[in-house]
Design an enzyme around this catalytic site. Structure first.
Site, mmCIF file in Angstrom:
data_model
loop_
_atom_site.group_PDB
_atom_site.id
_atom_site.type_symbol
_atom_site.label_atom_id
_atom_site.label_comp_id
_atom_site.label_asym_id
_atom_site.label_seq_id
_atom_site.Cartn_x
_atom_site.Cartn_y
_atom_site.Cartn_z
ATOM 1 N N THR A 169 -10.587 22.133 36.233
ATOM 2 C CA THR A 169 -9.625 21.777 35.178
ATOM 3 C C THR A 169 -10.305 20.955 34.082
ATOM 4 O O THR A 169 -10.055 21.155 32.891
ATOM 5 C CB THR A 169 -8.461 20.964 35.787
ATOM 6 O OG1 THR A 169 -7.886 21.744 36.825
ATOM 7 C CG2 THR A 169 -7.404 20.619 34.763
ATOM 8 N N HIS A 225 -12.113 23.216 31.830
ATOM 9 C CA HIS A 225 -11.209 23.852 30.848
ATOM 10 C C HIS A 225 -10.932 22.899 29.684
ATOM 11 O O HIS A 225 -10.929 23.299 28.522
ATOM 12 C CB HIS A 225 -9.878 24.254 31.497
ATOM 13 C CG HIS A 225 -9.996 25.408 32.446
ATOM 14 N ND1 HIS A 225 -10.288 26.674 32.032
ATOM 15 C CD2 HIS A 225 -9.853 25.474 33.791
ATOM 16 C CE1 HIS A 225 -10.337 27.483 33.080
ATOM 17 N NE2 HIS A 225 -10.082 26.778 34.162
ATOM 18 N N GLY A 283 -6.067 30.455 44.091
ATOM 19 C CA GLY A 283 -6.697 30.857 42.825
ATOM 20 C C GLY A 283 -5.642 31.299 41.825
ATOM 21 O O GLY A 283 -4.623 31.877 42.209
#
Ligand code: NAD
Ligand code: ZN
Length: 341
Positions: A40, A43, A263
Site C-alpha cells: 500500500t 501505491h 489478493g
C-alpha cells in the site's frame, strides 16, 4: 518530529519535520522504533489512481510498526507507559452492527492509519488505545513491526481447517510466503506456492514450502502429479491479486475445496464460474485481520515455534528510506524494515 509524509500530489514521499501529535482522551502516544514498508505504501509512493482518490496530501504514510507507549489519554485503561506495542491500523466505528457483535473486521466505517489519517512513518504516532496490541518480551522488534501483514497471512490461512490438507497458495509476495510457514506450522500436508519471481520462490522454500512453482516455465499439474495429488487442492489461498493465478487456482481445486481471497484483483477480472459451481467451491473474501483474535494467534504461534523470520530480507536506517522503497519496488525482497531509533 521526523516524518515521512505524502506532502505533494506527485510520485514520492518526503522526509519532513512536523509537530508531534496530540494525544486524545482514549488514545495512546507511541514512540516508533521500527516500521515496515507495505505494498500500500508503494501505491502511495507511486501516486497511482487509487492513491490520488484516497490519500489526503500532507499525511504521514505507514501502518506497519512497533514502538513504545510514552503518553496516554485520561480515559485509557490496561496499558502502561513504556509498554511495547504494535497496532491494528483499521480504526473501527464501534457503533455499527458488526462492531457491536464483536466482528470489527467487518465494520462498515473503517478508517485506515496511514491511508485516511496520519500513519506510523513518524517519530510519534497517536492511535486509539483499543487499537494498540501489547508485544510479549520474547518477540523481537523486527517481527512485531510486521504484525499487520503477518496478520493478513494468519487471517487468510486460518480461515479453513488445514490439518492434513493440501494447500495451494498463489503469489509468493511477503504475505504468501508467511502463509506457507503458517500452513506448515498448523499441520497442512503439501503446501505448494506459485509465482513468476524466482527470488520470491526461493524465499518460499526457506519458509518451508513443499514446492515453489514458477508458473512461467512449469506446469502446476506436473508438480501435483509428482506429489501424488490426483484430486486437487483442498484449500486455496489467493495472495497475488493476479487474475490468471486465481483462474489457475480454481482449475486445480478439489471438489468441495475452500478458497480464501486476500489478493485484490483488477475489477475487470473474469473467471470461469463453472469451476465454482460444479466443484461446489466455498469462496471467502478476506479483509485485514480479525480484531483481535488474529493478533492473539500471531503471538501464540510465534511463541509455539512458528518461524517467519526469513521474510525480513532488508533493513535500513530511516534516513535511507529511498533505498528501502527502491528495493521493495524491485521485487527482489521480502519485507523491508526502516529503523527509527
Ligand atoms: P505482492 O504484490 O508483494 O505479491 C504478489 C505476488 O504475486 C508477487 O510476488 C507477484 O510476482 C506474484 N504473481 C504475479 N503473477 C502471478 C501469477 N500468475 N501466479 C502466481 N503469482 C503471481 O503482494 P503482498 O504484499 O504479498 O500482498 C498479497 C496480495 O494481497 C496483494 O494483491 C495485496 O494487494 C493484497 N492485500 C490484501 C489485503 C486485504 O486486506 N485483503 C491486505 C494486504 C494485502
Ligand atoms: Zn463499525
Amino acid at each position: 518530529m521526523k516524518t515521512l509524509a505524502k506532502s505533494k500530489a506527485e510520485p514520492g514521499i518526503w522526509m519532513e519535520d512536523h509537530p508531534k501529535p496530540e494525544v486524545g482522551y482514549n488514545d495512546v502516544l507511541i514512540k516508533i522504533r521500527k516500521t515496515a514498508i507495505c505494498g500500500t505504501d508503494m501505491h502511495i509512493y507511486h501516486w497511482d489512481e487509487w492513491s490520488q482518490k484516497t490519500i489526503p496530501v500532507g499525511m504521514h504514510v505507514g501502518h506497519e510498526f512497533v514502538g513504545e507507549i510514552v503518553d496516554m489519554g485520561e480515559g485509557v485503561r490496561g496499558f502502561d507507559i513504556g509498554q511495547r506495542v504494535s497496532g491494528e491500523g483499521h480504526i473501527t466505528c464501534g457503533h455499527c452492527r458488526n462492531c457491536r457483535a464483536g466482528r470489527r473486521h467487518l465494520c462498515n466505517f473503517t478508517v485506515g492509519v496511514g491511508v485516511n489519517r496520519d500513519g506510523a512513518f513518524a517519530e510519534y504516532l497517536v492511535i486509539p488505545a483499543v487499537n494498540a496490541f501489547p508485544i510479549p518480551d520474547d518477540i523481537s522488534d523486527e517481527l512485531a513491526s510486521i504484525f499487520d501483514p503477518f496478520g493478513n497471512a494468519v487471517h487468510t490461512a486460518l480461515s479453513f481447517d488445514l490439518v492434513g490438507e493440501d494447500v495451494l497458495i498463489t503469489g509468493a509476495g511477503p504475505i504468501g510466503i508467511m502463509a506457507v510457514a503458517i500452513c506448515k506450522h498448523v499441520g497442512a500436508r503439501n503446501v505448494v506456492i506459485t509465482d513468476v519471481n524466482e527470488y520470491r520462490l526461493d524465499l518460499a522454500l526457506k519458509m518451508g514450502a513443499s514446492r515453489a512453482v514458477n508458473v512461467a516455465n512449469t506446469e502446476l499439474t506436473d508438480v501435483m502429479a509428482e506429489l501424488g495429488m490426483v484430486e486437487g487442492f483442498d484449500v486455496g489461498l489467493e495472495m497475488s491479486g493476479n487474475g490468471r493465478a486465481f483462474e489457475q487456482m480454481l482449475e486445480n481445486m478439489n471438489h468441495g475445496g475452500k478458497v480464501a481471497l486476500l489478493g485484490i484483483p483488477a475489477s475487470d477480472t473474469v473467471i470461469d464460474w463453472n469451476q465454482v459451481i460444479f466443484k461446489g467451491l466455498v469462496i471467502k473474501g478476506i479483509y485485514g485481520r480479525e480484531m483481535f483474535e488474529t493478533w492473539y494467534k500471531m503471538t501464540s504461534m510465534l511463541q509455539s515455534g512458528l518461524d517467519i523470520s526469513p521474510v525480513i530480507t532488508h533493513r535500513f536506517p530511516v534516513d535511507d528510506f529511498e533505498k528501502g522503497f527502491e528495493i521493495m519496488g524491485s521485487g527482489q525482497s521480502g519485507k523491508v524494515i526502516l529503523d527509527w531509533s
